[in-house]
Design an enzyme around this catalytic site. Structure first.
Site, PDB file in Angstrom:
ATOM      1  N   VAL A  63       0.867  -1.333   0.323  1.00  0.00           N
ATOM      2  CA  VAL A  63       0.191  -0.296   0.003  1.00  0.00           C
ATOM      3  C   VAL A  63       0.822   0.963  -0.248  1.00  0.00           C
ATOM      4  CG1 VAL A  63      -2.035  -1.190   1.501  1.00  0.00           C
ATOM      5  CG2 VAL A  63      -0.073   0.216   2.822  1.00  0.00           C
ATOM      6  N   ASN A  89      -7.565   0.691   5.206  1.00  0.00           N
ATOM      7  CA  ASN A  89      -7.677  -0.309   6.764  1.00  0.00           C
ATOM      8  C   ASN A  89      -6.047  -0.946   7.159  1.00  0.00           C
ATOM      9  OD1 ASN A  89      -8.331  -2.019   9.324  1.00  0.00           O
ATOM     10  ND2 ASN A  89      -7.284  -3.439   7.505  1.00  0.00           N
ATOM     11  N   SER A 141      -6.902   5.331  15.086  1.00  0.00           N
ATOM     12  CA  SER A 141      -6.930   4.606  16.228  1.00  0.00           C
ATOM     13  C   SER A 141      -7.589   6.010  16.764  1.00  0.00           C
ATOM     14  CB  SER A 141      -5.452   4.343  16.174  1.00  0.00           C
ATOM     15  OG  SER A 141      -5.153   3.934  16.748  1.00  0.00           O
ATOM     16  N   TYR A 156       3.273   6.405  15.064  1.00  0.00           N
ATOM     17  CA  TYR A 156       2.300   6.167  15.339  1.00  0.00           C
ATOM     18  C   TYR A 156       0.943   6.679  15.046  1.00  0.00           C
ATOM     19  CZ  TYR A 156      -1.911   2.569  15.405  1.00  0.00           C
ATOM     20  OH  TYR A 156      -2.820   1.913  15.358  1.00  0.00           O
ATOM     21  N   LYS A 160      -1.773   8.313  12.630  1.00  0.00           N
ATOM     22  CA  LYS A 160      -3.192   7.917  12.922  1.00  0.00           C
ATOM     23  C   LYS A 160      -4.114   9.506  12.285  1.00  0.00           C
ATOM     24  CE  LYS A 160      -3.272   3.805  11.840  1.00  0.00           C
ATOM     25  NZ  LYS A 160      -3.755   2.504  11.366  1.00  0.00           N
TER      26      LYS A 160
END
Length: 260
Positions: A63, A89, A141, A156, A160
């Site tokens: 991706v 996703n 998230s 991360y 998100k």
């Protein structure tokens, strides 16, 4: 079946939330393109769906690679002639560590898979979605949106948060074309994401807090099942959510309200 005649693209479809969503969307009548980095995972989930009486293909793509995602979307559109649903996703936890210990390469990998990967999936699918309208769901998230106490998860959480902002930015842009986009923000879920997680020296920077009754008020220590998240995805891509776009929905049993 709510999704009869529609074509759904699910990235990260081989496990966890992606797998549960792919199976549920197929059960509701959608033709499912299961996009995965690993061929065996893509083929396995496609085979599961077909064994259950659905229609699916496995598509192999990274991706984070533009050429691979463009080719994947074109392959799907050529197969079925349309794309109606995108569930962006695919994601990784990456490295969780003190900021001075995260290498630029580790930062780039986390942002590339999570944020750039979402961008590429949406970018290449949008021309097909615009033809008849459709729906996009992005897996964000609780981290970076409500929770900032997972010290060390900087890359991360930034990715998100960026996914959530992307959904909000694109909502008014795509709305005139009948395309909706929303973000889901799961908390703890039973998935295999720990396979791509590396934690280093987090105890040196974490603020010590104990949760003797668990961090999820609704269930205590029990995380969500992937199938519970899939039900939210189904709702958002169905006509039941026809007036919802640019919205984030937390699905975490109030976990983010405790951790904060």
């Amino acid at each position: 079946m709510q999704l009869s005649g529609k074509v759904a693209v699910v990235t990260g479809a081989g496990s966890g939330i992606g797998r549960a969503a792919a199976r549920l969307l197929a059960k509701e009548g959608a033709k499912v393109a299961a996009v995965e980095l690993l061929a065996e995972r893509a083929q396995a989930i496609a085979a599961e769906i077909e064994q259950d009486g659905g229609e699916a293909i496995g598509v192999v793509a990274d991706v984070a690679q533009a050429e691979q995602m463009q080719a994947a979307i074109e392959q799907i559109a050529e197969r079925w002639g349309r794309i109606d649903i995108v569930f962006a996703n695919a994601g990784i936890n990456g490295v969780w560590a003190p900021i001075e210990e995260i290498t630029p390469e580790e930062w780039d990998r986390t942002l590339n898979v999570n944020l750039k990967g979402t961008f590429l999936a949406v970018k290449y699918a949008v021309p097909y979605l615009k033809k008849q309208g459709g729906a996009i769901v992005v897996t964000s998230s609780v981290n970076g949106t409500r929770v900032f106490s997972n010290t060390g998860a900087t890359a991360y959480s930034c990715a998100k948060a960026g996914q959530l902002v992307m959904a909000k930015m694109l909502a008014p842009e795509l709305a005139p074309h009948g395309v909706r986009i929303n973000a889901i923000c799961p908390g703890g879920v039973k998935t295999n994401i720990n396979e791509n997680t590396e934690q280093r020296n987090r105890d040196n920077i974490r603020w010590p807090v104990n949760y003797p009754k668990g961090t999820i008020p609704l269930t205590g220590h029990q995380p969500a099942e992937p199938e519970q998240i899939a039900q939210l995805v189904l709702f958002l891509v169905s006509d039941n959510a026809s007036h919802i776009t640019g919205t984030e929905l937390w699905i975490d049993g109030a976990q983010s309200l405790v951790l904060g």
